[in-house]
Scaffold this active site. Structure first.
Site, PDB file in Angstrom:
ATOM      1  CB  ALA A  41      26.313   2.713  12.554  1.00  0.00           C
TER       2      ALA A  41
ATOM      3  N   GLY B  73      25.374   6.899   9.433  1.00  0.00           N
ATOM      4  CA  GLY B  73      24.237   6.058   9.049  1.00  0.00           C
ATOM      5  C   GLY B  73      22.908   6.806   9.081  1.00  0.00           C
TER       6      GLY B  73
ATOM      7  CD  GLU C 153      25.962   5.744   5.292  1.00  0.00           C
ATOM      8  OE1 GLU C 153      25.928   5.381   6.489  1.00  0.00           O
ATOM      9  OE2 GLU C 153      26.775   5.302   4.471  1.00  0.00           O
TER      10      GLU C 153
ATOM     11  CD  GLU D  39      30.076   7.531   7.966  1.00  0.00           C
ATOM     12  OE1 GLU D  39      30.336   8.691   7.594  1.00  0.00           O
ATOM     13  OE2 GLU D  39      28.950   7.017   7.850  1.00  0.00           O
TER      14      GLU D  39
HETATM   15  C1  HXC Z   1      26.683   5.337  19.889  1.00  0.00           C
HETATM   16  C2  HXC Z   1      26.164   7.513  20.364  1.00  0.00           C
HETATM   17  C3  HXC Z   1      26.298   7.883  19.012  1.00  0.00           C
HETATM   18  C4  HXC Z   1      26.644   6.847  18.073  1.00  0.00           C
HETATM   19  C5  HXC Z   1      25.769   9.634  20.143  1.00  0.00           C
HETATM   20  N1  HXC Z   1      25.833   8.631  21.029  1.00  0.00           N
HETATM   21  N2  HXC Z   1      26.061   9.203  18.898  1.00  0.00           N
HETATM   22  N3  HXC Z   1      26.352   6.256  20.792  1.00  0.00           N
HETATM   23  N4  HXC Z   1      26.836   5.607  18.563  1.00  0.00           N
HETATM   24  N5  HXC Z   1      26.750   7.083  16.755  1.00  0.00           N
HETATM   25  C6  HXC Z   1      25.598   8.695  22.472  1.00  0.00           C
HETATM   26  C7  HXC Z   1      26.765   9.366  23.205  1.00  0.00           C
HETATM   27  O1  HXC Z   1      27.803   8.450  23.409  1.00  0.00           O
HETATM   28  C8  HXC Z   1      26.097   9.794  24.496  1.00  0.00           C
HETATM   29  O2  HXC Z   1      25.972   8.660  25.343  1.00  0.00           O
HETATM   30  C9  HXC Z   1      24.679  10.182  24.029  1.00  0.00           C
HETATM   31  O3  HXC Z   1      24.486   9.528  22.771  1.00  0.00           O
HETATM   32  C10 HXC Z   1      24.554  11.689  23.834  1.00  0.00           C
HETATM   33  O4  HXC Z   1      25.582  12.103  22.950  1.00  0.00           O
HETATM   34  P1  HXC Z   1      26.574  13.305  23.263  1.00  0.00           P
HETATM   35  O5  HXC Z   1      27.804  13.077  22.457  1.00  0.00           O
HETATM   36  O6  HXC Z   1      26.737  13.479  24.719  1.00  0.00           O
HETATM   37  O7  HXC Z   1      25.729  14.527  22.686  1.00  0.00           O
HETATM   38  P2  HXC Z   1      26.277  15.892  22.105  1.00  0.00           P
HETATM   39  O8  HXC Z   1      27.413  16.423  22.949  1.00  0.00           O
HETATM   40  O9  HXC Z   1      25.074  16.756  21.909  1.00  0.00           O
HETATM   41  O10 HXC Z   1      26.903  15.539  20.684  1.00  0.00           O
HETATM   42  C11 HXC Z   1      26.061  15.110  19.640  1.00  0.00           C
HETATM   43  C12 HXC Z   1      26.907  14.481  18.509  1.00  0.00           C
HETATM   44  C13 HXC Z   1      27.840  13.411  19.092  1.00  0.00           C
HETATM   45  C14 HXC Z   1      27.725  15.597  17.836  1.00  0.00           C
HETATM   46  C15 HXC Z   1      25.924  13.920  17.501  1.00  0.00           C
HETATM   47  O11 HXC Z   1      27.055  12.537  19.904  1.00  0.00           O
HETATM   48  C16 HXC Z   1      28.536  12.600  18.031  1.00  0.00           C
HETATM   49  O12 HXC Z   1      29.483  13.060  17.424  1.00  0.00           O
HETATM   50  N6  HXC Z   1      28.074  11.357  17.828  1.00  0.00           N
HETATM   51  C17 HXC Z   1      28.699  10.451  16.891  1.00  0.00           C
HETATM   52  C18 HXC Z   1      28.362  10.835  15.472  1.00  0.00           C
HETATM   53  C19 HXC Z   1      29.053   9.917  14.478  1.00  0.00           C
HETATM   54  O13 HXC Z   1      30.275   9.851  14.428  1.00  0.00           O
HETATM   55  N7  HXC Z   1      28.272   9.196  13.674  1.00  0.00           N
HETATM   56  C20 HXC Z   1      28.760   8.286  12.667  1.00  0.00           C
HETATM   57  C21 HXC Z   1      28.905   6.912  13.259  1.00  0.00           C
HETATM   58  S1  HXC Z   1      29.636   5.793  12.102  1.00  0.00           S
HETATM   59  P3  HXC Z   1      26.283   8.751  26.917  1.00  0.00           P
HETATM   60  O14 HXC Z   1      26.111   7.332  27.384  1.00  0.00           O
HETATM   61  O15 HXC Z   1      27.652   9.282  27.049  1.00  0.00           O
HETATM   62  O16 HXC Z   1      25.226   9.686  27.424  1.00  0.00           O
HETATM   63  C22 HXC Z   1      28.394   5.357  11.086  1.00  0.00           C
HETATM   64  C23 HXC Z   1      28.737   4.327  10.053  1.00  0.00           C
HETATM   65  C24 HXC Z   1      27.546   3.883   9.266  1.00  0.00           C
HETATM   66  O17 HXC Z   1      27.323   5.850  11.148  1.00  0.00           O
HETATM   67  C25 HXC Z   1      27.823   2.624   8.472  1.00  0.00           C
HETATM   68  C26 HXC Z   1      27.947   1.391   9.270  1.00  0.00           C
HETATM   69  C27 HXC Z   1      28.094   0.149   8.465  1.00  0.00           C
END
Ligand code: HXC
Length: 257
Positions: free
Chosen positions: A65, A110, A113, A133
């Site tokens: 998400a 997400g 999921e 998360e």
């Molecule tokens: C918003 C995101 C994002 C996310 C990546 N980006 N994941 N933006 N939400 N979940 C954005 C980054 O900020 C970045 O933007 C661009 O995408 C590229 O990502 P990088 O981090 O630079 O890439 P990389 O170094 O290759 O790393 C990849 C990654 C990392 C390991 C996947 O992006 C990451 O850890 N993302 C978050 C993963 C996460 O925690 N997901 C769970 C979210 S909570 P910019 O602008 O800087 O280029 C969830 C809850 C669900 O899902 C339920 C809700 C009700």
């Protein structure tokens, strides 16, 4: 169908829906979830479609998400956001048509999921799965605490969710999270191959089988057997059963309509 965050293609009986927000690694924001909801509704009423493939553009399936959109949410807003995603994912899970997730890259939070709500998961060897998360101070919220243990078992699900660790595609296959792993450039072809194999069968019987499995898993065994019996019987009121069995007896391939 035109969307800001999705690409929709239809090739005969097979539809492909690709999450298209690659700059943010296909992170799910509200607009994207609303679009997904509309796309699924349209696919559900398109009687030509017998299999849906869900994939992502770029190096990610869905990296979760959208964290920037969630950051400032109040509890009530967070609940509404979870509810929206849960509603769309449940629709995917319960739609008549089988759904194959072709997981081309990151399937985190997400994104994992979303893949879990699909019927079959194929993965690129570059895919990574996880529920990170807890590292953000939240729980999974689009069904991960419920579907992950149902699919890979309680102990492995707890390990993945409590640690927030990512696993690679081979590990995901070993723990039953994905059905199969392919080289990145063959993943979509393999998803199509599988989709065509499914679509060559009696579409009604595939749909009834999906319903029997999904609904039956929520029932006690005796009630679920009753459901299977009803759906089995219903097949005999269809042209497809007549064609399928006639083709066997006449030693030819069935031609299902
Ligand atoms: C918003 C995101 C994002 C996310 C990546 N980006 N994941 N933006 N939400 N979940 C954005 C980054 O900020 C970045 O933007 C661009 O995408 C590229 O990502 P990088 O981090 O630079 O890439 P990389 O170094 O290759 O790393 C990849 C990654 C990392 C390991 C996947 O992006 C990451 O850890 N993302 C978050 C993963 C996460 O925690 N997901 C769970 C979210 S909570 P910019 O602008 O800087 O280029 C969830 C809850 C669900 O899902 C339920 C809700 C009700």
């Amino acid at each position: 169908m035109e969307f800001n965050n999705l690409i929709y293609q239809k090739q005969g009986e097979i539809a492909v829906l690709s999450i298209n927000r690659p700059k943010a690694l296909n992170a799910l924001n509200e607009e994207l979830l609303q679009e997904l909801n509309i796309a699924i509704d349209k696919i559900c009423v398109d009687k030509e479609i017998n299999v849906l493939i869900l994939t992502g553009e770029g190096k990610s399936f869905v990296a979760g998400a959208d964290i920037t959109q969630m950051q400032k949410k109040t509890s009530d807003e967070a609940r509404n956001f979870a509810e929206l995603g849960m509603k769309v994912f449940r629709k995917i899970e319960l739609m008549d048509t089988p759904v194959i997730a072709a997981v081309n890259g990151f399937a985190l939070g997400g994104g994992c999921e979303l893949a879990l709500a699909c019927d079959i998961r194929l993965a690129s060897s570059k895919a990574k799965f996880g529920q990170p998360e807890v590292g953000l101070g939240i729980t999974p919220g689009f069904g991960g605490t419920q579907r992950l243990p149902r699919i890979i078992g309680e102990a492995k699900a707890k390990e993945l969710i409590f640690t927030g660790s990512m696993v690679d595609a081979e590990t995901a296959k070993n723990i039953g999270l994905v059905n199969n792993v392919f080289e990145p450039d063959t993943l979509l072809d393999e998803a199509f191959k599988l989709a065509k194999k499914i679509a060559a069968n009696g579409s009604l019987s595939v749909k009834y089988s999906k319903a029997a499995i999904n609904k039956g898993l929520q029932m006690d065994l005796d009630s679920a057997m009753e459901l299977e019996k009803d759906l089995f019987a219903l097949c005999f009121a269809s042209e497809q059963q007549k064609e399928g069995m006639a083709a066997f007896v006449e030693k030819r391939k069935p031609n299902f309509k």
